[in-house]
Design a protein around this motif. Structure first.
Motif, short mmCIF file in Angstrom:
data_model
loop_
_atom_site.label_atom_id
_atom_site.label_comp_id
_atom_site.label_asym_id
_atom_site.label_seq_id
_atom_site.Cartn_x
_atom_site.Cartn_y
_atom_site.Cartn_z
N GLU A 6 0.83 -1.19 0.00
CA GLU A 6 0.00 0.00 0.00
C GLU A 6 0.87 1.25 0.00
OE1 GLU A 6 -1.80 -3.22 2.66
OE2 GLU A 6 0.10 -2.13 2.57
N LEU A 20 -5.48 5.87 -1.83
CA LEU A 20 -4.42 4.90 -1.61
C LEU A 20 -4.24 4.03 -2.86
CD1 LEU A 20 -5.29 3.62 1.97
CD2 LEU A 20 -3.51 5.25 1.36
N CYS A 22 -2.44 0.29 -4.21
CA CYS A 22 -1.85 -1.01 -3.88
C CYS A 22 -1.12 -1.52 -5.11
CB CYS A 22 -2.93 -1.99 -3.47
SG CYS A 22 -2.30 -3.62 -2.98
N TRP A 38 -9.92 -3.99 -0.58
CA TRP A 38 -9.45 -3.07 0.46
C TRP A 38 -10.20 -3.40 1.76
CZ3 TRP A 38 -5.31 0.01 0.07
CH2 TRP A 38 -4.85 0.35 -1.21
N SER A 81 -6.54 0.92 -6.81
CA SER A 81 -6.59 2.08 -5.93
C SER A 81 -7.90 2.17 -5.18
CB SER A 81 -6.38 3.36 -6.75
OG SER A 81 -7.44 3.52 -7.67
N TYR A 96 -5.59 -1.94 4.58
CA TYR A 96 -4.91 -3.06 3.95
C TYR A 96 -5.47 -3.30 2.55
CZ TYR A 96 -3.56 -4.61 8.70
OH TYR A 96 -3.05 -4.70 9.99
N CYS A 97 -4.59 -3.67 1.65
CA CYS A 97 -5.07 -4.25 0.39
C CYS A 97 -4.80 -5.76 0.46
CB CYS A 97 -4.42 -3.63 -0.83
SG CYS A 97 -2.61 -3.67 -0.92
#
Lengths: 127, 107
Positions: A6, A20, A22, A38, A81, A96-97
């Motif tokens: 991430e 965000l 990933c 996500w 994203s 978290y991804c």
């Protein structure tokens, strides 16, 4: 070995948008039977699924966040994203991804597991 | 909204068996997965499809299902098993839901 990482700002102002990214390595976001998710976790609290995307562009979002969430993929960069709009302090969490491996049982239907996760990134919403 | 309920905490002595339950009406129709999360780390999947164990997960972790409850059993608990554990399943709309989480303490 699939790896997810991430990236994005650690501080977001209230009412602004959280963004965000990933980055996936050792695997491809183009291939099934994987969804790309996500998930977030406020400090000291449990896990909350935000949403996921499939290689076709199909997305599914948690109804509690659906009006504010967009998940997109960029296959050329092997990235996906998250954009969460109109953030408040309640959106402060570790994000978290994760790769979501989906399977199908002809008798009982679909099942899934999040088999690879990023390390997580803390996003704080504060002025 | 759909909820998966777990006991907040479970305490167990080393070498004993820990059982963590997860209850939800949808579990009669939907499979569940289990995750272990240690402090400062991302969760790790222990069990999926109620009872299947991914490669690399020790055999002391097992899953079972009965009606509206799924159970994670940790046999021969070790100090390293002290962690938070979460179940996860899907509601009727395809929304993923995590359980409330259980903190396992090894005495």
């Amino acid at each position: 070995q699939v790896q997810l990482q991430e990236s994005g700002p650690g501080l977001v102002r209230p009412s602004q948008a959280l963004s965000l990214t990933c980055t996936v390595s050792g695997g491809s976001i183009n291939s099934g039977p994987y969804y790309w998710s996500w998930i977030r976790q406020p400090a000291g609290k449990g896990l909350e699924w935000i949403g996921h995307m499939y290689t076709s562009g199909t997305t599914n979002y948690n109804p509690s966040l659906k009006s504010r969430v967009t998940i997109l993929g960029d296959t050329s960069k092997q990235q996906f994203s998250l954009k969460l709009t109109s953030v408040t302090a309640a959106d402060t969490a570790v994000y978290y991804c994760a790769r979501d491996q989906v399977g199908y049982d002809p008798v009982t239907g679909y099942y899934n597991r999040f088999d690879y996760w990023g390390h997580g990134t803390l996003v704080t919403v504060s002025s | 909204s759909y909820e998966l309920t777990q006991p907040p905490s479970v305490s167990v002595s080393p070498g004993q068996t820990a059982r963590i339950t997860c209850s939800g009406d949808g579990l009669q129709k939907q499979f569940a997965s289990w995750y272990q999360q240690k402090p400062g780390q991302a969760p790790v999947v222990l069990i999926y499809k109620d009872t299947e164990r991914p490669s690399g997960i020790p055999e002391r972790f097992s899953g079972s299902s009965s009606g509206t409850t799924v159970t994670l059993t940790v046999s021969g608990v070790q100090a390293e098993d002290e962690a938070d554990y979460y179940c996860q399943s899907t509601d009727s709309t395809g929304t993923y839901v995590f359980g409330t989480g259980t903190k396992v303490t090894v005495l």
